[in-house]
Design an enzyme around this catalytic site. Structure first.
Site, mmCIF file in Angstrom:
data_model
loop_
_atom_site.group_PDB
_atom_site.id
_atom_site.type_symbol
_atom_site.label_atom_id
_atom_site.label_comp_id
_atom_site.label_asym_id
_atom_site.label_seq_id
_atom_site.Cartn_x
_atom_site.Cartn_y
_atom_site.Cartn_z
ATOM 1 N N ASP A 147 0.771 -1.698 -0.066
ATOM 2 C CA ASP A 147 0.213 0.006 -0.243
ATOM 3 C C ASP A 147 1.132 1.076 0.566
ATOM 4 O O ASP A 147 1.894 1.203 0.500
ATOM 5 C CB ASP A 147 -0.854 -0.262 1.494
ATOM 6 C CG ASP A 147 -2.150 1.336 0.879
ATOM 7 O OD1 ASP A 147 -1.924 1.451 -0.038
ATOM 8 O OD2 ASP A 147 -2.947 1.578 2.173
ATOM 9 N N HIS A 180 2.917 3.085 -9.174
ATOM 10 C CA HIS A 180 2.976 1.584 -9.228
ATOM 11 C C HIS A 180 4.579 1.212 -9.986
ATOM 12 O O HIS A 180 5.150 -0.069 -9.708
ATOM 13 C CB HIS A 180 1.406 1.162 -10.178
ATOM 14 C CG HIS A 180 0.112 1.877 -9.766
ATOM 15 N ND1 HIS A 180 0.296 1.882 -7.974
ATOM 16 C CD2 HIS A 180 -0.829 2.089 -9.654
ATOM 17 C CE1 HIS A 180 -1.371 2.078 -8.219
ATOM 18 N NE2 HIS A 180 -1.788 2.768 -8.598
ATOM 19 N N LEU A 212 11.262 -20.658 -4.753
ATOM 20 C CA LEU A 212 9.668 -19.182 -4.232
ATOM 21 C C LEU A 212 8.014 -19.250 -4.697
ATOM 22 O O LEU A 212 8.068 -19.576 -6.529
ATOM 23 C CB LEU A 212 10.378 -18.150 -4.604
ATOM 24 C CG LEU A 212 9.595 -17.054 -3.726
ATOM 25 C CD1 LEU A 212 9.102 -17.520 -2.437
ATOM 26 C CD2 LEU A 212 9.641 -16.052 -4.251
HETATM 27 C C1 FPP Z 1 -2.074 0.484 -3.030
HETATM 28 O O1 FPP Z 1 -1.367 1.513 -3.215
HETATM 29 C C2 FPP Z 1 -1.354 -0.644 -4.400
HETATM 30 C C3 FPP Z 1 -2.180 -1.023 -5.066
HETATM 31 C C4 FPP Z 1 -3.836 -0.863 -5.176
HETATM 32 C C5 FPP Z 1 -0.981 -2.180 -6.431
HETATM 33 C C6 FPP Z 1 -0.214 -2.571 -6.225
HETATM 34 C C7 FPP Z 1 0.143 -2.643 -7.073
HETATM 35 C C8 FPP Z 1 1.316 -2.695 -7.566
HETATM 36 C C9 FPP Z 1 2.504 -2.869 -6.660
HETATM 37 C C10 FPP Z 1 1.995 -3.079 -8.882
HETATM 38 C C11 FPP Z 1 1.636 -3.992 -10.131
HETATM 39 C C12 FPP Z 1 2.668 -5.399 -9.209
HETATM 40 C C13 FPP Z 1 2.628 -6.362 -10.022
HETATM 41 C C14 FPP Z 1 3.373 -7.487 -9.514
HETATM 42 C C15 FPP Z 1 3.085 -6.169 -11.093
HETATM 43 P P1 FPP Z 1 -2.802 2.176 -4.177
HETATM 44 O O2 FPP Z 1 -2.522 2.983 -5.102
HETATM 45 O O3 FPP Z 1 -3.369 2.388 -2.939
HETATM 46 O O4 FPP Z 1 -1.570 3.709 -2.728
HETATM 47 P P2 FPP Z 1 -2.304 4.679 -2.169
HETATM 48 O O5 FPP Z 1 -3.335 4.152 -0.708
HETATM 49 O O6 FPP Z 1 -1.097 5.705 -1.435
HETATM 50 O O7 FPP Z 1 -3.013 6.051 -3.050
#
Ligand code: FPP
Length: 256
Positions: free
Chosen positions: A20, A37, A131
């Site tokens: 997050d 991201h 893994l």
């Molecule tokens: C949360 O941050 C993150 C996500 C909803 C997406 C997680 C995705 C990635 C790390 C990239 C894709 C992963 C792979 C394995 C290819 P948020 O956007 O909710 O952050 P915020 O709460 O600060 O807005």
């Protein structure tokens, strides 16, 4: 290390992470959300490497929740594109390193091209034993439990299952995680202290670790801090200290 310390070292076979804070990281840098991201993917790559180094066998990553479908279309598409790029760029490394991909979640909502790329990657990496990377995509814990309950209901209606014989262990086999052991440690980054519908059933006895670090800033050092913290925990699974002496069996259905 003393015998006492050795005895307190809880094994860490399965690490689960709620990644997050990508959006906030990007905002702090004056960048569009998708830049967060992008950086988040770099963290994923680092964390996978470190998990291999420390001998973790399962790494579950909450990459896209059932609720994330409600985000702006442009962000959803960018996340799916990032996923496809990730699979393509990591393919050889996964094969060489014995990293197996498993996907959990409701695939029916994914596009055909994403579904195909995931199925290909799962098939290609199926022999990996170092893994297992479990990607939760279009995933929600309640949705997963509901889908399992529906499967069970179908089996009951067709007479192929005796409802009286269903216990925790058997029900677990109907979940997307089937043969994957339950998470030992669940990390959430960015300061939020919630499970947010991730591995609701499976994380019943997981140790929780919350850090203020935003996911794009998380790294091997932060992972080691979390592992160190986990090593200090005493896992009791609802039992008394006396019952937890080495060699004692845990209650039926709790496989840790
Ligand atoms: C949360 O941050 C993150 C996500 C909803 C997406 C997680 C995705 C990635 C790390 C990239 C894709 C992963 C792979 C394995 C290819 P948020 O956007 O909710 O952050 P915020 O709460 O600060 O807005």
């Amino acid at each position: 290390m003393s015998d006492q310390q050795q005895q307190n070292m809880a094994p860490l076979e399965h690490l689960a992470i709620i990644m997050d804070g990508n959006g906030r990281w990007a905002k702090n840098q004056g960048l569009p959300r998708i830049a967060g991201h992008h950086q988040g993917v770099q963290t994923v790559i680092q964390v996978v490497d470190e998990c291999v180094k420390v001998g973790i066998r399962y790494l579950s990553l909450f990459a896209f929740s059932s609720e994330n479908w409600g985000r702006p279309q442009q962000e959803v598409e960018a996340l799916m594109e990032l996923l496809l790029q990730f699979l393509a760029s990591q393919r050889q490394k996964m094969l060489d390193g014995g990293i197996r991909l498993r996907v959990i979640g409701d695939r029916s909502r994914l596009t055909e091209s994403v579904r195909q790329a995931l199925a290909d990657a799962e098939k290609e990496t199926a022999a990996g034993t170092t893994l297992t990377m479990v990607l939760a995509l279009s995933y929600g814990g309640r949705d997963e439990i509901l889908r399992a309950a529906k499967k069970l209901a179908e089996q009951a209606v067709s007479g192929s299952v005796d409802l009286q014989s269903i216990d925790n262990k058997q029900f677990s086999t109907l979940l997307d995680t089937q043969d994957i052991p339950e998470p030992d440690l669940l990390i959430r980054t960015s300061g939020e202290q919630r499970i947010s519908n991730f591995l609701l059933w499976q994380a019943a006895y997981a140790e929780l670790y919350f850090t203020d670090v935003l996911w794009p800033d998380f790294n091997a050092q932060e992972l080691h801090k979390a592992i160190e913290d986990y090593r200090q925990r005493k896992r009791r699974f609802g039992l008394t200290d006396d019952q937890l002496q080495p060699g004692r069996q845990l209650p039926e259905g709790e496989n840790h």
